[in-house]
Enzyme design. Structure first.
Site, PDB file in Angstrom:
ATOM      1  N   HIS A   1       0.864  -1.157  -0.347  1.00 22.67           N
ATOM      2  CA  HIS A   1      -0.295  -0.156  -0.316  1.00 22.67           C
ATOM      3  C   HIS A   1       0.678   0.717  -0.135  1.00 22.67           C
ATOM      4  CE1 HIS A   1      -3.368   2.203   0.511  1.00 22.67           C
ATOM      5  NE2 HIS A   1      -4.147   2.552   1.397  1.00 22.67           N
TER       6      HIS A   1
ATOM      7  N   CYS B   1      -3.835   3.793   9.671  1.00 18.67           N
ATOM      8  CA  CYS B   1      -4.248   3.887   8.101  1.00 18.67           C
ATOM      9  C   CYS B   1      -5.537   4.303   8.304  1.00 18.67           C
ATOM     10  CB  CYS B   1      -3.824   3.133   7.208  1.00 18.67           C
ATOM     11  SG  CYS B   1      -4.187   1.396   7.605  1.00 18.67           S
TER      12      CYS B   1
HETATM   13  N1   CP Z   1      -6.397   3.812   4.211  1.00 22.81           N
HETATM   14  C1   CP Z   1      -6.913   3.169   2.789  1.00 22.81           C
HETATM   15  O1   CP Z   1      -6.620   2.905   2.053  1.00 22.81           O
HETATM   16  O2   CP Z   1      -8.632   4.210   2.954  1.00 22.81           O
HETATM   17  P1   CP Z   1      -9.514   3.263   2.523  1.00 22.81           P
HETATM   18  O3   CP Z   1      -9.500   1.936   2.206  1.00 22.81           O
HETATM   19  O4   CP Z   1     -10.878   3.973   3.191  1.00 22.81           O
HETATM   20  O5   CP Z   1      -9.457   3.880   0.994  1.00 22.81           O
HETATM   21  N1  NVA Z   2      -4.424  -4.311   5.709  1.00 29.50           N
HETATM   22  C1  NVA Z   2      -5.821  -2.886   5.226  1.00 29.50           C
HETATM   23  C2  NVA Z   2      -6.009  -1.709   4.934  1.00 29.50           C
HETATM   24  C3  NVA Z   2      -6.565  -1.077   4.070  1.00 29.50           C
HETATM   25  C4  NVA Z   2      -6.646  -0.089   3.749  1.00 29.50           C
HETATM   26  C5  NVA Z   2      -6.272  -3.532   4.416  1.00 29.50           C
HETATM   27  O1  NVA Z   2      -5.690  -4.358   3.427  1.00 29.50           O
HETATM   28  O2  NVA Z   2      -7.137  -3.881   4.269  1.00 29.50           O
END
Ligand code: CP
Ligand code: NVA
Length: 301
Positions: free
Chosen positions: A127, A260
């Site tokens: 991410h 996050c």
């Molecule tokens: N942190 C993040 O990526 O948030 P969303 O999943 O809401 O886009």
């Molecule tokens: N680790 C989480 C992050 C969400 C923004 C996921 O992948 O769902």
């Protein structure tokens, strides 16, 4: 600079810092409502296989503020046509592609088959956009030099942690993952990051030791998108890793709290920590806008 924003591992430390400096500049301009229509007339295609609040709104709003537009595609990649064919079509119409997918290889395939930049907006593995926004927030609170900052990531060795390890491989900062046994990150990815890291990158199961002298405590959901079936099993495994007042007491007195988002209040974090004055979670969320504008401006202009 490479065509795509797929992983922080593809960029040098200088390039990552250039994204952060531009993010600061664009944030200041936006606060003053100074026009910065760097992507006038350009369009971003946004592919989502998974839900989103922050990513969807900030990429759309970011393109609008940069003078461009965006188009939303909610789909399951590979179901109606092949991933390369999706990329070959989009490349004829738009100036950039943002993708949030399950399989990391799908984002790599999109990038290979598209001639326009592809931006990774979360895969099961990484991410990177999140970490740029996080680092921007951390610099705002602890200064631009992060070399003496210790970030303790408490919880799953997941996509968010992997991208933090990539960041720490290139930009001096000390990163410790505090996770339960069985939830360690990708060993090869962490080994590679440790080889070039200026600061320390460590993995421990020991909460008190891992949190000692931490300047920031970061957590994320225990079950990521796509792991919903493991929720109960993970709630048991992570029970001792909840970020609550007792856990925060192991860190420095002025420790920051980061997440996050979305947060599962009462699971990985308590309301008392999430809503404390130390919490900078909404600064991180705000900076998704500014950091991604920097990425789009640098890749798509
Ligand atoms: N942190 C993040 O990526 O948030 P969303 O999943 O809401 O886009
Ligand atoms: N680790 C989480 C992050 C969400 C923004 C996921 O992948 O769902």
């Amino acid at each position: 600079m490479v065509k795509d924003f797929l992983s922080l591992a593809d960029f040098s430390g200088e390039e990552i810092l250039a994204f952060l400096d531009l993010a600061d500049e664009l944030k200041a301009k936006q606060k003053k409502r100074e026009p910065h229509r760097i992507l006038e007339g350009k369009t971003l295609a946004m592919i989502f296989e998974k839900p989103s609040l922050r990513t969807r709104v900030t990429f759309h709003t970011g393109m609008f503020q940069l003078g461009g537009d965006s188009v939303l595609i909610e789909t399951t990649l590979g179901a109606r046509e092949s991933v390369p064919d999706v990329a070959r079509n989009l490349t004829r119409w738009v100036d950039g592609i943002m993708a949030r997918t399950f399989r990391h290889t799908d984002v790599l395939q999109l990038a290979e088959s598209a001639t326009v930049p592809v931006i990774n907006a979360l895969t099961d593995k990484l991410h990177p956009c999140q970490i740029l926004a996080d680092a921007q927030a951390l610099r705002e609170h602890r200064g631009k030099d992060l070399s003496n900052v210790k970030l303790a990531f408490v919880g799953d060795g997941n996509n968010v942690f992997h991208s933090w390890a990539h960041f720490a491989a290139k930009v001096p900062v000390n990163l410790t993952l505090v996770c339960p046994e069985g939830y360690e990150p990708d060993v090869a990815l962490v080994d590679a990051a440790q080889k070039t890291a200026a600061g320390r990158i460590e993995v421990t199961h020991d909460v008190a030791g891992g949190l000692k002298d931490a300047d920031a405590v970061y957590t994320d959901v225990w079950a990521s998108m796509g792991q919903e079936k493991e929720t109960t099993e993970r709630e048991h495994a992570f029970a001792d890793y909840q970020v609550n007042d007792a856990l925060m007491a192991h860190a420095k007195g002025d420790v920051l709290f980061m997440h996050c988002l979305p947060a599962h209040r009462g699971s990985e974090v308590t309301d008392s920590v999430m809503d404390s004055p130390q919490s900078i979670v909404f600064d991180q969320a705000e900076n998704r806008l500014h950091a991604q504008k920097a990425v789009m401006a640098m890749l798509m202009k």
